[in-house]
Structure formats: C-alpha cells, structure tokens
Design an enzyme around this catalytic site. Structure first.
Site, PDB file in Angstrom:
ATOM      1  N   TYR A   1      -1.774  -0.219  10.130  1.00 36.08           N
ATOM      2  CA  TYR A   1      -2.005  -0.773   8.996  1.00 36.08           C
ATOM      3  C   TYR A   1      -0.808  -0.733   7.889  1.00 36.08           C
ATOM      4  O   TYR A   1      -0.167  -1.516   7.549  1.00 36.08           O
ATOM      5  CB  TYR A   1      -3.210   0.036   8.231  1.00 36.08           C
TER       6      TYR A   1
ATOM      7  N   THR B   1       0.824  -1.393  -0.017  1.00 32.60           N
ATOM      8  CA  THR B   1      -0.041   0.019   0.096  1.00 32.60           C
ATOM      9  C   THR B   1       1.084   1.253   0.058  1.00 32.60           C
ATOM     10  O   THR B   1       1.967   1.426   0.466  1.00 32.60           O
ATOM     11  CB  THR B   1      -0.916   0.023   1.057  1.00 32.60           C
TER      12      THR B   1
END
Ligand code: UDP
Length: 325
Positions: free
Chosen positions: A142, A118
C-alpha cells in the site's frame, strides 16, 4: 473551472467534492463504486460510475469537460490486504492512476493534480514528528504503491510540466456537515468507527493490536485528523497550484498523537458506554508512533487542522455511524 474528483463516492473524495462544490467549483466525480453503499454527490455535480483506468471513458470525460484540476482520491487503502494481494494495489494505485494521467495528457490536458498520498510512505519513523524529508521506507505494498505514484508525479512534472501536490494523510476520521456523507469502508478496518460500533454493540469486542509498543500506555499512537480539515486542505492545495506554486509533498495531520487507549476512552465518554475490547497481537505493518510534522502545510498552504478535539471528532464520527444500515 472544472475539477475531476476520482474516488468521489468514497470517504475523503466525497467530502472533497462537497467542499469544492460549496465553494462554487464545478465538480465531476468518478468512482468505481467498490463499496456496497456509496456516498452521494452534491446537487449540480456530475457523478460518473467507472474506473480511472478506463481510458475510453476518461477520454470521453476529458473531451467533454476539459478538466483544469484533478483531485485523485481513488485507490485501495488497506495495509493488511495489500500485503496479501499486492497485485491489486499496484494495479489500482499505480497502473490505473498512470493511465488516468496519460489519457488526460493524450486529450491535450495538463491539469493541476492533488493526490491522496499517505503517512504510510514513511515506514518506521527514525525521528518524530515526521517531516516530509524523513526517509521513505514503506512497510507495505500500500505505502510503496502510493510512494511510486508520488515518484511518477515528480517525473511528469519535470518532463511534461504537470504540477502536483501529494497530500500525505495521517489518520482521517470524523464526519463533515454533508447529508449522507460518511465513512463507508467495507470491510471497516479503522479504529474510530470500529470502536464506536463495539461500544454500540454493533460488533463484538475490539481487538487492540499490541499492548507492548514502546509508547506511554503500550498502544500505538496516531495523528487523527478530521475529514473536514482534510477537505479544506485539498482546496488549499488546488489554490496553491493555481497560483503557480511548485509541486510539493505535504503532510496532513494535526501534529498531535493519541494512543489507541485514548481513542477508546474518548469513544466511551461520547457514547456513554465503555468500549468492549481485548489486547491482541500486533498487526502486520503497524509502527509504534506516527505523528505529522505540520510546518510545511502551514508555510506552503497556510493550512492547519482546526478540529483537533478528540471527543468532537468521535461525536461527528458517531453521527456518521448512525447513517449506516
Ligand atoms: N487498531 C486497533 N484495533 C483495530 C483497528 C485499529 O488496535 O481493530 C489500531 C491500529 O493498530 C493502529 C490504530 O488503531 O495503531 C489506527 O489504526 P487504523 O487502522 O485506524 O489506521 P492506520 O494507522 O492503520 O492508518
């Protein structure tokens, strides 16, 4: 050639599974079915319900299918939730993912790995567009858990010769041409589907998270990449590894940004209804601008995003929303 796709019932995983299957690859899809509704897999693909951290199950699958390749899409993806529940994010995105690789290795396999990483690994940009060597300073568990798995992959390459490509996704959106396959996050937190639902009156007004960012219209700018382009880049990354390419970390975006207000305007044009919205405080973990540097994707994989028209992306996403109850 058999490919294990983890998270195969999810948004990106299902698009990847259908794309690979359409190109003639054998696909085994593994998914824990964390959402209330699941994306279907194509006919001919094997759908397995289970957790990537379930060593017994993965060992059985490895023995039966002798995977040559793994596309590891399974993971938790919400920035805000990861701040509140970091234990879940480290468990799923690192511990379970590590167990998956270790179980495959224990079965004597050394698959080529494409990993769903990501843009959140970068944190606040110090230069734009973000090239892959930009400092990685994730602002949330995350992003940190994804970055940690990238580091694990680098170590496993060096020690065990397990080659991988980490694809750092920017903002996935849209819908591919596969029946019943769409964005089914629960709860949905992403801008494009939320804006569409607000325009259609399926939910209340959209909160615009911050109107005071240092951007031209004061709202955050993101790089929206069509999920079909994403599916294609996974196939390119697998081919790159099959051809002997060294491990790499590669941005997956368009190289162009759109503000939140520009997305709302596109949703307004496509649906014919303006998006009810109000300005709200900034969301924890957000940064002003994230736009991908796309040079490496082009040079290493020969890939660039082709479906970059924002209205067309919203049109496809709208088709996906119509599939949901
Ligand atoms: N956003 C917003 N309201 C929402 C959801 C998102 O203003 O209800 C903004 C968010 O702050 C970000 C952009 O839309 O600037 C894209 O957010 P999304 O959650 O879709 O993706 P992310 O950038 O977090 O990966």
């Amino acid at each position: 050639m058999t490919t294990l796709v983890t998270g195969a019932s999810g948004y990106v995983g299902a698009h990847v599974a259908w794309h690979l299957q359409a190109l003639g690859e054998r696909v085994v899809g593994l998914d824990a079915w964390l959402n209330r509704t699941q994306n279907p897999l194509p006919e001919g693909a094997l759908a397995v319900h289970g957790d990537v951290g379930d060593a017994e199950l993965v060992a059985q699958l490895a023995a039966r299918h002798r995977f040559d390749q793994v596309v590891h899409c399974a993971g938790l993806i919400q920035v805000g939730e990861s701040v509140r529940h970091p234990d879940r994010y480290w468990d799923t995105n690192l511990v379970a993912a590590k167990r998956l690789l270790d179980t495959l290795r224990a079965a004597g396999l050394s698959p080529r790995v494409v990993f769903s990483s990501t843009a959140a690994v970068y944190g606040e940009p110090s230069r734009l567009p973000l090239d892959e060597d930009h400092p990685r300073l994730p602002q949330s568990p995350y992003g940190a858990s994804k970055l940690a798995f990238e580091a694990l992959l680098a170590d496993y390459d060096q020690a065990y010769g397990l080659r991988s490509v980490s694809l750092r996704y920017f903002n996935a959106c849209g819908k591919g041409p596969y029946p019943g396959v769409c964005e089914r996050h629960e709860p949905e937190t992403h801008l494009v589907p939320l804006a569409i639902d607000a325009a259609l009156g399926r939910r209340g007004p959209l909160a615009v998270f911050g109107a005071d960012w240092p951007t031209p219209d004061g709202t955050c700018v993101r790089d929206y990449v069509h999920v079909t382009d994403l599916a294609e880049v996974h196939h390119r990354a697998l081919a790159y590894l099959r051809d002997g390419g060294p491990s790499a970390r590669i941005n997956v975006g368009t190289g162009h940004g759109h503000s939140v207000r520009e997305v709302l305007a596109a949703v307004g044009r496509v649906t014919g209804r303006s998006v009810p919205h109000h300005d709200a405080p900034r969301r924890e973990g957000d940064v002003a601008v994230l736009v991908a540097g796309v040079t490496r994707a082009r040079s290493a994989l020969g890939w660039e995003a082709r479906r970059t028209d924002l209205d067309a992306i919203v049109r496809d996403a709208l088709e996906g929303r119509a599939l949901l109850p």
